[in-house]
Design a protein around this motif. Structure first.
Motif, PDB file in Angstrom:
ATOM      1  N   ASP A  52      14.811 -17.852  -1.193  1.00 17.46           N
ATOM      2  CA  ASP A  52      15.760 -17.454  -0.322  1.00 17.46           C
ATOM      3  C   ASP A  52      15.494 -16.714   1.485  1.00 17.46           C
ATOM      4  O   ASP A  52      14.649 -16.778   1.743  1.00 17.46           O
ATOM      5  N   PRO A  53      16.726 -17.922   2.010  1.00 15.94           N
ATOM      6  CA  PRO A  53      15.522 -17.674   3.535  1.00 15.94           C
ATOM      7  C   PRO A  53      15.811 -16.551   4.211  1.00 15.94           C
ATOM      8  O   PRO A  53      14.882 -16.155   4.734  1.00 15.94           O
ATOM      9  N   GLU A  54      17.282 -15.568   3.934  1.00 11.42           N
ATOM     10  CA  GLU A  54      16.718 -14.641   4.467  1.00 11.42           C
ATOM     11  C   GLU A  54      15.714 -13.705   3.829  1.00 11.42           C
ATOM     12  O   GLU A  54      15.163 -13.463   4.908  1.00 11.42           O
ATOM     13  N   LEU A  55      15.748 -13.374   3.185  1.00  7.79           N
ATOM     14  CA  LEU A  55      14.623 -12.416   2.137  1.00  7.79           C
ATOM     15  C   LEU A  55      13.006 -13.232   2.294  1.00  7.79           C
ATOM     16  O   LEU A  55      12.523 -12.339   2.756  1.00  7.79           O
ATOM     17  N   ARG A  56      13.038 -14.843   2.532  1.00  8.80           N
ATOM     18  CA  ARG A  56      11.617 -15.084   3.328  1.00  8.80           C
ATOM     19  C   ARG A  56      11.085 -14.656   4.649  1.00  8.80           C
ATOM     20  O   ARG A  56      10.748 -14.846   5.204  1.00  8.80           O
ATOM     21  N   GLY A  57      12.381 -14.545   5.498  1.00 11.62           N
ATOM     22  CA  GLY A  57      12.498 -14.099   6.644  1.00 11.62           C
ATOM     23  C   GLY A  57      12.263 -13.267   7.048  1.00 11.62           C
ATOM     24  O   GLY A  57      11.054 -12.535   8.195  1.00 11.62           O
ATOM     25  N   LYS A  58      12.900 -11.734   6.347  1.00 14.23           N
ATOM     26  CA  LYS A  58      12.355 -10.377   5.932  1.00 14.23           C
ATOM     27  C   LYS A  58      10.780 -10.306   5.732  1.00 14.23           C
ATOM     28  O   LYS A  58      10.229  -9.626   6.144  1.00 14.23           O
ATOM     29  N   ILE A  59      10.679 -10.798   4.668  1.00 12.97           N
ATOM     30  CA  ILE A  59       8.614 -11.134   4.884  1.00 12.97           C
ATOM     31  C   ILE A  59       8.196 -11.917   6.100  1.00 12.97           C
ATOM     32  O   ILE A  59       6.874 -10.818   5.908  1.00 12.97           O
ATOM     33  N   ALA A  60       8.177 -12.254   6.809  1.00  8.43           N
ATOM     34  CA  ALA A  60       7.366 -13.056   7.412  1.00  8.43           C
ATOM     35  C   ALA A  60       7.558 -12.036   8.941  1.00  8.43           C
ATOM     36  O   ALA A  60       6.360 -11.697   9.098  1.00  8.43           O
ATOM     37  N   GLU A  61       8.944 -11.279   8.810  1.00  6.94           N
ATOM     38  CA  GLU A  61       8.523 -10.375   9.688  1.00  6.94           C
ATOM     39  C   GLU A  61       8.131  -9.263   9.428  1.00  6.94           C
ATOM     40  O   GLU A  61       8.066  -8.562  10.475  1.00  6.94           O
ATOM     41  N   LEU A  62       7.569  -8.843   8.343  1.00  2.00           N
ATOM     42  CA  LEU A  62       6.524  -8.311   8.105  1.00  2.00           C
ATOM     43  C   LEU A  62       4.857  -8.656   7.850  1.00  2.00           C
ATOM     44  O   LEU A  62       4.626  -7.716   8.248  1.00  2.00           O
ATOM     45  N   THR A  63       5.005  -9.889   8.019  1.00  2.00           N
ATOM     46  CA  THR A  63       3.570 -10.608   8.044  1.00  2.00           C
ATOM     47  C   THR A  63       2.920 -11.445   8.302  1.00  2.00           C
ATOM     48  O   THR A  63       1.973 -11.377   8.794  1.00  2.00           O
ATOM     49  N   LEU A 136       2.118 -30.333  -3.859  1.00  2.00           N
ATOM     50  CA  LEU A 136       2.287 -29.554  -3.232  1.00  2.00           C
ATOM     51  C   LEU A 136       0.633 -28.525  -2.982  1.00  2.00           C
ATOM     52  O   LEU A 136      -0.495 -28.708  -2.688  1.00  2.00           O
ATOM     53  N   ALA A 137       1.114 -28.065  -1.147  1.00  2.00           N
ATOM     54  CA  ALA A 137      -0.091 -27.758  -0.630  1.00  2.00           C
ATOM     55  C   ALA A 137       0.406 -25.996  -1.159  1.00  2.00           C
ATOM     56  O   ALA A 137       1.542 -25.489  -0.342  1.00  2.00           O
ATOM     57  N   THR A 138      -0.851 -24.909  -0.814  1.00  2.00           N
ATOM     58  CA  THR A 138      -0.694 -23.626  -1.090  1.00  2.00           C
ATOM     59  C   THR A 138      -1.330 -22.860   0.270  1.00  2.00           C
ATOM     60  O   THR A 138      -2.426 -23.267   0.555  1.00  2.00           O
ATOM     61  N   GLY A 139      -1.231 -21.517   0.064  1.00  2.00           N
ATOM     62  CA  GLY A 139      -1.656 -20.939   1.390  1.00  2.00           C
ATOM     63  C   GLY A 139      -1.738 -19.547   0.704  1.00  2.00           C
ATOM     64  O   GLY A 139      -1.210 -19.445  -0.087  1.00  2.00           O
ATOM     65  N   PHE A 140      -2.304 -18.080   1.540  1.00  2.00           N
ATOM     66  CA  PHE A 140      -2.199 -17.115   0.435  1.00  2.00           C
ATOM     67  C   PHE A 140      -2.347 -15.529   1.846  1.00  2.00           C
ATOM     68  O   PHE A 140      -3.327 -16.311   2.718  1.00  2.00           O
ATOM     69  N   PHE A 141      -1.655 -14.898   1.490  1.00  2.00           N
ATOM     70  CA  PHE A 141      -1.669 -13.851   2.432  1.00  2.00           C
ATOM     71  C   PHE A 141      -1.407 -12.584   1.512  1.00  2.00           C
ATOM     72  O   PHE A 141      -0.644 -12.978   0.262  1.00  2.00           O
ATOM     73  N   GLY A 142      -2.479 -11.282   1.891  1.00  2.00           N
ATOM     74  CA  GLY A 142      -2.322  -9.808   1.551  1.00  2.00           C
ATOM     75  C   GLY A 142      -1.274  -9.458   1.435  1.00  2.00           C
ATOM     76  O   GLY A 142      -0.306  -9.780   2.711  1.00  2.00           O
ATOM     77  N   PRO A 143      -1.148  -8.161   0.653  1.00  2.00           N
ATOM     78  CA  PRO A 143      -0.162  -6.997   1.103  1.00  2.00           C
ATOM     79  C   PRO A 143      -0.656  -6.385   1.999  1.00  2.00           C
ATOM     80  O   PRO A 143      -0.532  -4.947   1.766  1.00  2.00           O
ATOM     81  N   HIS A 144      -0.639  -6.555   3.250  1.00  2.00           N
ATOM     82  CA  HIS A 144      -0.643  -6.250   4.338  1.00  2.00           C
ATOM     83  C   HIS A 144       0.359  -5.683   5.086  1.00  2.00           C
ATOM     84  O   HIS A 144      -0.395  -5.043   6.238  1.00  2.00           O
ATOM     85  N   ALA A 145       1.341  -5.886   4.744  1.00  2.00           N
ATOM     86  CA  ALA A 145       2.948  -5.028   5.676  1.00  2.00           C
ATOM     87  C   ALA A 145       3.371  -4.158   4.426  1.00  2.00           C
ATOM     88  O   ALA A 145       3.367  -3.715   3.049  1.00  2.00           O
ATOM     89  N   ASP A 146       3.376  -2.511   5.060  1.00  2.00           N
ATOM     90  CA  ASP A 146       4.565  -1.441   4.629  1.00  2.00           C
ATOM     91  C   ASP A 146       5.668  -2.209   4.146  1.00  2.00           C
ATOM     92  O   ASP A 146       6.295  -2.875   4.810  1.00  2.00           O
ATOM     93  N   GLY A 147       5.904  -1.472   2.749  1.00  2.00           N
ATOM     94  CA  GLY A 147       7.549  -2.145   2.728  1.00  2.00           C
ATOM     95  C   GLY A 147       7.652  -2.985   1.703  1.00  2.00           C
ATOM     96  O   GLY A 147       8.823  -4.047   1.581  1.00  2.00           O
ATOM     97  N   LEU A 148       6.932  -4.357   1.546  1.00  2.00           N
ATOM     98  CA  LEU A 148       6.323  -5.585   1.012  1.00  2.00           C
ATOM     99  C   LEU A 148       7.454  -5.525  -0.116  1.00  2.00           C
ATOM    100  O   LEU A 148       8.448  -6.099  -0.738  1.00  2.00           O
ATOM    101  N   GLU A 149       6.324  -4.336  -0.828  1.00  2.00           N
ATOM    102  CA  GLU A 149       7.208  -3.967  -2.429  1.00  2.00           C
ATOM    103  C   GLU A 149       8.859  -3.739  -2.979  1.00  2.00           C
ATOM    104  O   GLU A 149       9.234  -4.785  -4.008  1.00  2.00           O
ATOM    105  N   GLU A 150       9.014  -3.355  -2.659  1.00  2.00           N
ATOM    106  CA  GLU A 150      10.637  -2.485  -2.436  1.00  2.00           C
ATOM    107  C   GLU A 150      11.253  -3.998  -1.915  1.00  2.00           C
ATOM    108  O   GLU A 150      12.881  -4.140  -2.511  1.00  2.00           O
ATOM    109  N   LEU A 151      11.180  -4.842  -0.465  1.00  2.00           N
ATOM    110  CA  LEU A 151      11.621  -5.617  -0.364  1.00  2.00           C
ATOM    111  C   LEU A 151      11.541  -7.084  -1.729  1.00  2.00           C
ATOM    112  O   LEU A 151      13.241  -7.254  -1.454  1.00  2.00           O
TER     113      LEU A 151
END
Length: 196
Positions: A52-63, A136-151
Motif C-alpha cells: 500500500d503506497p500510503e503505508l509505505r510512505g508512512k514507514i519511510a517518513e519514520l525511517t 528482483l533486488a533487495t535491501g534491508f533496514f532495521g527497526p530503528h524508529a519508534d512506532g513502526l510495530e503499531e503502524l
C-alpha cells in the motif's frame, strides 16, 4: 536461474524503480517462509508484506531521513514492496515444551543462543535469494524508529527484526556508490574459514 547466478545476484540495493511487483511473484518469494529454518520446526516466523503506497510512505517518513541525510537517495520510499520480518519467540518456547522436545528434567532446556533471532536472519537471506531468483533486488533496514510495530499492525507478541525492501533495481551499474567507497575490502577466504 542457476544457483550460482542467484548468489551473484543477491546484493543490497538502495535504488529502485517504482514499478509494481506482480502479486504472483511476491507470493512465490514469501512462500519461502515455509522452507526457512526454525529450531525444532517452531514456525515462529511472521511476515507483513506492505504494498500500500500510503503505508509505505508512512514507514519511510519514520525511517528514511538518516539515510538521506548521509547522502543517499531516497530508497525506502521508492521501493514498491516492504516486507516486515518478524519472529514470535513464544512459538519456540511452546514447541520446546512439547513431549518430544522436553529435556530429561521435564523442561524446555536453556537457550544458549536466542535461535528465534538466528532463524529470522536465515529467513531474511532466503527471501533475498528468492527475490534474486525472480530478477528482483533487495535491501534491508532495521527497526530503528519508534512506532513502526503499531503502524504496520505487528502483533504484540511478535518482535520486529527489520524490513526487507524489494523491487526492480534502478542501479544496473553494479559499481560502488560514493557513500561506500571507504568500506572495507573483502576479507580473504582463508581468514574467514578454518579447515581442520
Amino acid at each position: 536461474m542457476d544457483f550460482a547466478d542467484v548468489l551473484r545476484a543477491r546484493r543490497m540495493v538502495r535504488s529502485y524503480r517504482p514499478d509494481a511487483v506482480p502479486e504472483d511473484v511476491l507470493r512465490r518469494i514469501v512462500q519461502v517462509v515455509h522452507r526457512a529454518p526454525s529450531a525444532g520446526f517452531s514456525q515462529g516466523h511472521r511476515l507483513i508484506v506492505v504494498t500500500d503506497p500510503e503505508l509505505r510512505g508512512k514507514i519511510a517518513e519514520l525511517t528514511e531521513a538518516p539515510y538521506v541525510e548521509s547522502g543517499m537517495k531516497p530508497w525506502i520510499s521508492v521501493a514498491p514492496v516492504l516486507i516486515a520480518v518478524g519472529v514470535r519467540e513464544e512459538s519456540y518456547h511452546e514447541r520446546y515444551r512439547q513431549p518430544d522436545k522436553v529435556t530429561d528434567e521435564g523442561d524446555e532446556g536453556n537457550w544458549p543462543v536466542p535461535f528465534w533471532w538466528f532463524d529470522s536472519g536465515s529467513l531474511l537471506v532466503m527471501l533475498q535469494l528468492a527475490a534474486a531468483n525472480e530478477g528482483l533486488a533487495t535491501g534491508f533496514f532495521g527497526p530503528h524508529a519508534d512506532g513502526l510495530e503499531e503502524l504496520i499492525g505487528l502483533p504484540k507478541d511478535v518482535g520486529l527484526s527489520g524490513f526487507l525492501t524489494l523491487g526492480y533495481s534502478d542501479d544496473n551499474a553494479r559499481g560502488v556508490t560514493a557513500s561506500l567507497t571507504h568500506r572495507p575490502k573483502r576479507i580473504p577466504l582463508e581468514d574467514l574459514v578454518t579447515w581442520r
